[in-house]
Design a protein around this motif. Sequence first.
Motif, PDB file in Angstrom:
ATOM      1  N   LEU A 197       2.172   9.126   3.002  1.00 18.05           N
ATOM      2  CA  LEU A 197       3.267   9.701   2.213  1.00 18.05           C
ATOM      3  C   LEU A 197       4.358  10.260   3.115  1.00 18.05           C
ATOM      4  CD1 LEU A 197       1.431  11.541  -0.688  1.00 18.05           C
ATOM      5  CD2 LEU A 197       3.179   9.777  -0.930  1.00 18.05           C
ATOM      6  N   SER A 198       3.945  10.966   4.136  1.00 16.75           N
ATOM      7  CA  SER A 198       4.915  11.543   5.070  1.00 16.75           C
ATOM      8  C   SER A 198       5.738  10.447   5.743  1.00 16.75           C
ATOM      9  CB  SER A 198       4.187  12.385   6.110  1.00 16.75           C
ATOM     10  OG  SER A 198       5.093  12.886   7.051  1.00 16.75           O
ATOM     11  N   LEU A 211      12.284   6.561   4.177  1.00 16.58           N
ATOM     12  CA  LEU A 211      13.323   6.519   3.140  1.00 16.58           C
ATOM     13  C   LEU A 211      14.426   7.537   3.443  1.00 16.58           C
ATOM     14  CD1 LEU A 211      11.150   6.090  -0.071  1.00 16.58           C
ATOM     15  CD2 LEU A 211      12.621   4.373   0.987  1.00 16.58           C
ATOM     16  N   PHE A 212      14.039   8.714   3.901  1.00 19.49           N
ATOM     17  CA  PHE A 212      15.026   9.738   4.224  1.00 19.49           C
ATOM     18  C   PHE A 212      15.942   9.280   5.353  1.00 19.49           C
ATOM     19  CE2 PHE A 212      16.251  13.658   6.544  1.00 19.49           C
ATOM     20  CZ  PHE A 212      17.027  14.231   5.551  1.00 19.49           C
ATOM     21  N   ARG A 263       0.839  -1.206   0.000  1.00 22.14           N
ATOM     22  CA  ARG A 263       0.000   0.000   0.000  1.00 22.14           C
ATOM     23  C   ARG A 263       0.871   1.253   0.000  1.00 22.14           C
ATOM     24  NH1 ARG A 263      -5.566   1.619  -0.172  1.00 22.14           N
ATOM     25  NH2 ARG A 263      -5.961  -0.535   0.335  1.00 22.14           N
ATOM     26  N   GLU A 264       1.938   1.255   0.795  1.00 16.32           N
ATOM     27  CA  GLU A 264       2.835   2.411   0.842  1.00 16.32           C
ATOM     28  C   GLU A 264       3.531   2.609  -0.500  1.00 16.32           C
ATOM     29  OE1 GLU A 264       5.496   1.939   4.134  1.00 16.32           O
ATOM     30  OE2 GLU A 264       3.926   2.303   5.613  1.00 16.32           O
ATOM     31  N   MET A 265       3.979   1.511  -1.112  1.00 21.44           N
ATOM     32  CA  MET A 265       4.636   1.613  -2.407  1.00 21.44           C
ATOM     33  C   MET A 265       3.660   2.150  -3.454  1.00 21.44           C
ATOM     34  SD  MET A 265       6.967  -1.150  -4.562  1.00 21.44           S
ATOM     35  CE  MET A 265       6.110  -2.495  -3.872  1.00 21.44           C
ATOM     36  N   GLN A 266       2.405   1.709  -3.395  1.00 22.53           N
ATOM     37  CA  GLN A 266       1.402   2.162  -4.348  1.00 22.53           C
ATOM     38  C   GLN A 266       1.127   3.660  -4.181  1.00 22.53           C
ATOM     39  OE1 GLN A 266      -2.473   0.391  -3.820  1.00 22.53           O
ATOM     40  NE2 GLN A 266      -2.938   0.579  -5.996  1.00 22.53           N
ATOM     41  N   VAL A 267       0.989   4.111  -2.957  1.00 22.42           N
ATOM     42  CA  VAL A 267       0.742   5.531  -2.704  1.00 22.42           C
ATOM     43  C   VAL A 267       1.934   6.362  -3.182  1.00 22.42           C
ATOM     44  CG1 VAL A 267       0.484   7.255  -0.873  1.00 22.42           C
ATOM     45  CG2 VAL A 267      -0.886   5.174  -0.821  1.00 22.42           C
ATOM     46  N   LEU A 268       3.136   5.910  -2.910  1.00 16.45           N
ATOM     47  CA  LEU A 268       4.339   6.623  -3.348  1.00 16.45           C
ATOM     48  C   LEU A 268       4.419   6.689  -4.871  1.00 16.45           C
ATOM     49  CD1 LEU A 268       6.953   7.995  -2.305  1.00 16.45           C
ATOM     50  CD2 LEU A 268       8.064   5.774  -2.554  1.00 16.45           C
ATOM     51  N   ASN A 274      -3.289  14.254  -3.520  1.00 16.91           N
ATOM     52  CA  ASN A 274      -3.720  13.422  -2.392  1.00 16.91           C
ATOM     53  C   ASN A 274      -5.197  13.062  -2.518  1.00 16.91           C
ATOM     54  OD1 ASN A 274      -1.147  13.692  -1.452  1.00 16.91           O
ATOM     55  ND2 ASN A 274      -1.683  14.801   0.406  1.00 16.91           N
ATOM     56  N   ALA A 275      -6.006  13.997  -3.008  1.00 12.64           N
ATOM     57  CA  ALA A 275      -7.437  13.734  -3.177  1.00 12.64           C
ATOM     58  C   ALA A 275      -7.663  12.634  -4.222  1.00 12.64           C
ATOM     59  CB  ALA A 275      -8.161  15.013  -3.580  1.00 12.64           C
ATOM     60  N   GLU A 276      -6.921  12.687  -5.322  1.00 15.87           N
ATOM     61  CA  GLU A 276      -7.059  11.664  -6.359  1.00 15.87           C
ATOM     62  C   GLU A 276      -6.630  10.293  -5.838  1.00 15.87           C
ATOM     63  OE1 GLU A 276      -6.263  14.279 -10.421  1.00 15.87           O
ATOM     64  OE2 GLU A 276      -4.547  13.483  -9.316  1.00 15.87           O
TER      65      GLU A 276
END
Length: 156
Positions: free
Chosen positions: A139-140, A146-147, A106-111, A121-123
């Motif tokens: 996202l944050s 990653l940072f 899910r995180e990879m997909q959002v990124l 973000n709305a889309e």
Amino acid sequence: MKAWQTASRMLNDSDDADDVASETMLRLWAVHDTLHDETHAVRLAVVVARHTAIDHQRRRRPSVSIDSGTRVIPLDIPTTNTPDRKMEWEESEQWLRQRIEQLPPREMQVLRLRQTERRTNAEIAALLGIGEASVATMLSAVRRKLFNDIKERNRQ
């Protein structure tokens, strides 16, 4: 005035500075009841303007793109393209690709939707059936993760 000055210094474009200053004032108005005094308001305006200007710059000039195969494509490759630098870039690309592939799906997909497809973000929220605040939080968290990985790698 301070918000516009901060944005103008960072963006070197008065139209963009106007946009950032307007957005800053809207954000400050949303929290105006919590402001202690004028000094607090001015300090917060400068911080919000700085962060909004950074967001504005990021939207205009991405530094890295992630395609659907989670391949990291650096867009700002240095001009000195020596064999050593090329090898460093390739190693960094491979390392970052591995970190992205290790993310939960899910995180990879959002990124990917945000960085590659440049969706808002709305889309993303509408596509995935989750709240817009959840998208921003996810996202944050991914970016922070990653940072921190990058910082840790650079320390070694």
